[in-house]
Design a protein around this motif. Structure first.
Motif, PDB file in Angstrom:
ATOM      1  N   HIS A  49       0.858  -1.302  -0.063  1.00 29.51           N
ATOM      2  CA  HIS A  49       0.013   0.018   0.042  1.00 29.51           C
ATOM      3  C   HIS A  49       0.818   1.393   0.031  1.00 29.51           C
ATOM      4  CE1 HIS A  49      -3.480  -2.505   0.937  1.00 29.51           C
ATOM      5  NE2 HIS A  49      -2.734  -3.124   1.885  1.00 29.51           N
ATOM      6  N   ARG A  57       4.417   3.282  -2.256  1.00 31.53           N
ATOM      7  CA  ARG A  57       5.498   3.443  -3.036  1.00 31.53           C
ATOM      8  C   ARG A  57       6.410   4.176  -2.795  1.00 31.53           C
ATOM      9  NH1 ARG A  57       6.006   6.616  -7.885  1.00 31.53           N
ATOM     10  NH2 ARG A  57       4.302   7.579  -7.305  1.00 31.53           N
ATOM     11  N   THR A 111      -0.167   4.909  -1.153  1.00 35.12           N
ATOM     12  CA  THR A 111      -1.354   4.876  -2.241  1.00 35.12           C
ATOM     13  C   THR A 111      -2.726   4.350  -1.554  1.00 35.12           C
ATOM     14  OG1 THR A 111      -0.958   2.600  -2.393  1.00 35.12           O
ATOM     15  CG2 THR A 111       0.235   4.057  -3.765  1.00 35.12           C
ATOM     16  N   PRO A 130      -4.428   9.647   0.512  1.00 34.38           N
ATOM     17  CA  PRO A 130      -4.644   8.348   0.371  1.00 34.38           C
ATOM     18  C   PRO A 130      -5.067   7.629   1.453  1.00 34.38           C
ATOM     19  CG  PRO A 130      -2.223   8.429  -0.006  1.00 34.38           C
ATOM     20  CD  PRO A 130      -2.866  10.114   0.075  1.00 34.38           C
TER      21      PRO A 130
END
Length: 942
Positions: free
Chosen positions: A149, A151, A216, A783
């Motif tokens: 979840h 990056r 994310t 997010p």
């Protein structure tokens, strides 16, 4: 030569002849028995599958935010010299924990993964830039599930196997790195808490920032409760002035090993235990309930012996590593308890429909047997006159009917078992099927015995006997009324069960008894008016209808119960369907909503194609403006009335705020300007001095006194306004609420315990899609926000297993009751058509025309149609009101309260029209058959 048993041969020949003559009615019995036994085999398995699906939906929704079952402990790192812990071995020994599950539930649990967390340590260096903070705290976590979840935009993820001679690595979010003033490659110095009895000074360790990540958006709710991994937070220091900057970072697997070597105490290790409920979910969950209740004690007994010599705590060993006591967190048992309550309510609603079908089917069987005996009445009298005993006649009827019932029961059971789904928590009910077949089979000898038993001596019917019969009827009716009243009282007090589910049948019987008392009186009034008319058709039709009223009682009961059950089912379905829309609106607040922990200090930028409204939730201690009485933990909600009105123009809350809570004048609300506020009724009752105050300390500024001026009390409609749904869902029941303008939020510092809710309403068709709303919400609050879209929420509620199961059961039961009721009605009209045809035949011999004969058939059946329509509608509308206390439909719809009962009037009108048309069609059929009958046949009609 063997003698021939002529009696047996005659009996067999008679049985075959009667069986051929009774074939249509025996087929009716067979169809009813076949349908009922097939339901006993299919319905429980189907209902069990719906329950399994509903439970899995709830488990998946809960597990997306937090594990349902977890085991945590703290490893002892000071048991060796130097201190050490091998985290890979410890986390890999999770199967040791699942081995302690006893019984059949052991095969349904597995270890889903392990993680560990350190308590927040003080950041010694580097010093963060920006506002001066009293101290900076950094929490270190190893969370493998987070990798899917996020990056990394700079550097790389922390290594699970750190290169020799280098410090353990840590990954930080971009927002955390900016708050700390670091980047990839920076070195952090942390000071951890010392271990009592072991260390005299807090140990220090170095961490290397390996990379910076960006979170994310996750549709599975992973970031719920994990917001600190993305955003730093500040809160007031407890014992000194200033604020504390709190951040969190991710480390690799062996970071705990390296920190242990530096003298840092063991972290909190957590294993997630996954319950595999892929098959018969409800049965599997119940199998886990018992082991879970004593799972903690079983773990301690198997893995813990003695106590730690340093801390004195219970000492346990997992994978060769000494640990502290084991703590089991069980969220599955409360979830299962809540689901069981919902399931019991669903089963109670289903019981009403099932019992109604059973009652209609039994009435159909009774009518079929009555008609069968009526058709054989002449033969039974002849056999009785020739010396046949009552027992022989009863056995003869049973010998003809019982094989048909048995074969139909076996075929129905086989068909239902074939159609029933396998692998569900429900199982076929052979005992119920056997009882159903036995009741049908015993109806035949009972009614045969009543028809062929030795008649009483013929004599003059005296007034005393008539009075005795009337008294018996009154006693019977009073008994039914008292039993119905007692059943309704019991049902309202303790809810539906297997026995009280038959109360609607008793209510239907009561309605029929009332109708049988009323509508003959109405017909007599009609007789008085038709007697004065010129034609005899109206008078004769009303007279025959009044005379046949007691004889049509069973048909009236079937029609009233069938129609009432269908109306009741339509009411339940309409109420739940409307309640689902209300529940979805309450959950999301608008077309979509986004929620983040903590209070975002400023509103997000404009989101193209949508209108937004920002709400902040604070928890403040308020005091009376005059007496100083403290009201702790008041939920203060700050909103912008103009934004709310733009998102929901029809909202009663937005209208009240815009009209009575205008923003205070002045540049800031912190200048002691009164803040117009709406109070919840409980807070209004505690506020006696005309105003409330609160003292807040903004970052780096002097304390500010906020004055809240009550301008109104939140009504029930305003408290249930969907705009407040996402906010009040976070509050404990009974929490006092104060709603004020956004100006109050300017001086209040961000609170980690508060929350921010963004409501979104789409302006165009392109922005109304769930994906577009999710994207807009993620851009606005990041997010890590928990995003809910009304369309998705409504779809999830409508596809819930329990909701769909109730709809399916009522649909199937209404169809079966209608078909059975149609069969019973046809049989009952066939049974009573003899008297109507006989009356019409006499009148035709006196010169009555064909059209007048058709009108006569119509008038004879019209009161039955009217009484059935009135009684069925009354029953369908009366039952929910009588049982309103037991119809807890909120469990299926969500929302702030019990949904209002809503009658499906379109369905009710259609059902009434259908029943009326059915009875009138019977009148037309009888009229057509009467026209085709010649005059000779009319004269010969007995």
């Amino acid at each position: 030569m063997r003698p021939v048993d002529l009696s047996a041969a005659v009996t067999r020949r008679l049985m075959r002849k009667e069986a051929r003559g009774d074939l249509p009615l025996l087929a009716c019995l067979a169809v009813v028995v076949l349908a009922l036994t097939a339901l006993c085999a299919w319905a429980p398995a189907f209902a069990g599958g719906q329950e399994d699906r509903a439970l899995r939906q709830r488990v998946d929704a809960t597990a997306s935010g937090a594990p349902l079952i977890s085991v945590s402990t703290t490893p002892e790192v000071f048991g060796t010299v130097p201190p050490a812990v091998h985290m890979a071995t410890l986390l890999g020994s999770g199967t040791t924990l699942t081995e302690q599950f006893g019984g059949p539930g052991a095969r349904h649990v597995t270890i889903a993964g392990g993680s560990y967390d350190y308590n927040a340590a003080s950041l010694v260096s580097p010093r963060p830039p920006g506002p001066a903070d009293t101290r900076t705290e950094l929490a270190v976590s190893h969370l493998p599930a987070a990798r899917a979840h996020l990056r990394y935009v700079s550097g790389h993820a922390p290594a699970d196997h750190t290169p020799l001679g280098t410090p353990p690595q840590i990954g930080l979010s971009q927002a955390t790195a900016r708050a700390l003033g670091v980047r990839a490659g920076s070195l952090l110095t942390l000071e951890f808490a010392k271990t009592l009895g072991v260390q005299s000074a807090p140990p220090r360790a170095h961490l290397l920032v390996s990379g910076l990540y960006r979170t994310t958006a996750a549709a599975d709710g992973f970031w719920s409760g994990q917001e600190t991994l993305d955003q730093p937070s500040r809160y007031p220091a407890e014992h000194s002035a200033g604020t504390v900057l709190s951040v969190r970072g991710l480390v690799g697997l062996d970071a705990a090993d390296l920190l242990a070597g530096a003298g840092v105490g063991g972290p909190r290790v957590t294993w997630q235990v996954r319950a595999d409920l892929s098959g018969a979910a409800l049965a599997e969950a119940h199998a886990l309930t018992g082991p879970l209740s004593h799972y903690s004690a079983d773990l301690s007994a198997a893995l813990c012996q003695g106590s730690d010599p340093i801390t004195g705590d219970l000492s346990c060993h997992i994978g060769g590593q000494a640990t502290g006591p084991l703590l089991v967190t069980d969220s599955l048992s409360p979830l299962l308890a809540a689901f069981t309550a919902q399931d019991q309510q669903a089963r109670g609603l289903a019981t009403f429909a099932v019992d109604a079908v059973a009652a209609v089917a039994l009435a159909t069987v009774t009518v079929a047997v009555r008609l069968l005996l009526r058709r054989r009445q002449a033969h039974l009298r002849l056999q009785r006159a020739r010396g046949a005993s009552t027992a022989r006649l009863v056995l003869l009827r049973c010998a003809v009917a019982w094989p048909v019932v048995l074969i139909a029961a076996l075929l129905g059971w086989a068909a239902g078992g074939t159609l029933a789904p396998t692998g569900t928590s429900g199982s076929p009910r052979p005992a119920t099927a056997a009882l159903t077949a036995a009741v049908v089979a015993l109806t035949v000898p009972l009614m045969t015995w009543l028809a062929v038993r030795e008649p009483r001596r013929a004599g003059r019917l005296r007034r005393s006997r008539r009075n005795l019969a009337a008294g018996r009827r009154v006693v019977l009716e009073l008994t039914v009324l008292v039993t119905t009243a007692a059943g309704v009282v019991a049902l309202r007090s303790q809810g539906p069960d297997g026995i009280l589910g038959a109360v609607p049948v008793l209510v239907a019987l009561t309605v029929v008894l009332v109708l049988l008392r009323i509508y003959p009186l109405v017909l007599r009034l009609v007789l008085r008016r038709t007697r004065r008319g010129r034609g005899a058709v109206g008078f004769v039709g009303a007279a025959r209808a009044a005379h046949d009223a007691p004889a049509t009682g069973l048909a009236l009961f079937v029609l009233v119960l069938t129609l009432g059950t269908a109306v009741f089912g339509g009411l339940v379905h309409r109420t739940i369907d409307d309640g689902l829309a209300t529940g979805a609106a309450w959950t999301t607040g608008a077309d979509a909503s986004a929620t983040v922990a903590g209070t975002v200090p400023s509103a997000p930028g404009a989101v193209p194609g949508t209108r937004t409204a920002l709400q902040h939730l604070y928890s403040l201690d308020l005091a009376g403006q005059t007496d100083g009485a403290v009201i702790p933990q008041v939920a203060v909600i700050t909103v912008d009335p103009r934004q709310l009105a733009a998102v929901a123009p029809q909202s009663p809350l937005a209208a009240a705020l815009r009209s009575r809570a205008a923003a205070p004048t002045g540049p800031r609300a912190g200048t002691n300007a009164p803040l117009p506020s709406f109070l919840s009724p409980d807070l209004r009752a505690r506020e006696r001095t005309g105003g409330l105050t609160a003292t807040v300390v903004p970052d780096g500024q002097r304390p500010v006194n906020l004055v809240f001026e009550p301008v109104g009390t939140l009504t029930a409609a305003e408290l249930r306004d969907p705009l407040l749904g996402p906010v009040t869902a976070q509050l404990a029941p009974g929490t006092p609420v104060l709603v004020t303008t956004a100006a109050a939020g300017q001086p209040i510092p961000p609170q980690p315990s508060g929350s921010t809710v963004l409501l979104l309403k789409s302006d165009g068709p392109g922005t109304a899609e769930p994906a577009a709303l999710r994207s807009a919400a993620a851009r606005a609050l990041g997010p890590s926000a928990r995003i809910r879209v009304r369309a998705e929420t409504l779809r999830a509620l409508r596809t819930d297993g329990l909701t769909q199961g109730i709809g399916t059961i009522y649909t199937v039961s209404s169809i079966l009751a209608a078909l059975s009721g149609l069969l019973a009605l046809v049989l009952e009209l066939t049974l009573t058509s003899h008297e109507r045809s006989r009356t019409t035949s006499f009148l035709r011999t006196l010169g009555l025309g064909a059209k007048e004969a058709g009108a006569l058939h119509f008038l004879q059946l019209l009161p039955l149609a009217v009484a059935s329509a009135v009684g069925g509608t009354l029953l369908g509308l009366l039952e929910p009101r009588l049982m309103a206390a037991t119809l807890d439909l909120q469990q299926f719809t969500g929302g702030p309260g019990q949904p209002a009962l809503r009658t499906d009037y379109a369905l009710t009108v259609a059902l009434v029209a259908g029943v009326t048309a059915l009875i009138l069609a019977a009148a037309v059929t009888e009229s057509v058959l009467a026209r085709r009958r010649g005059l000779g046949a009319v004269l010969r009609l007995p």
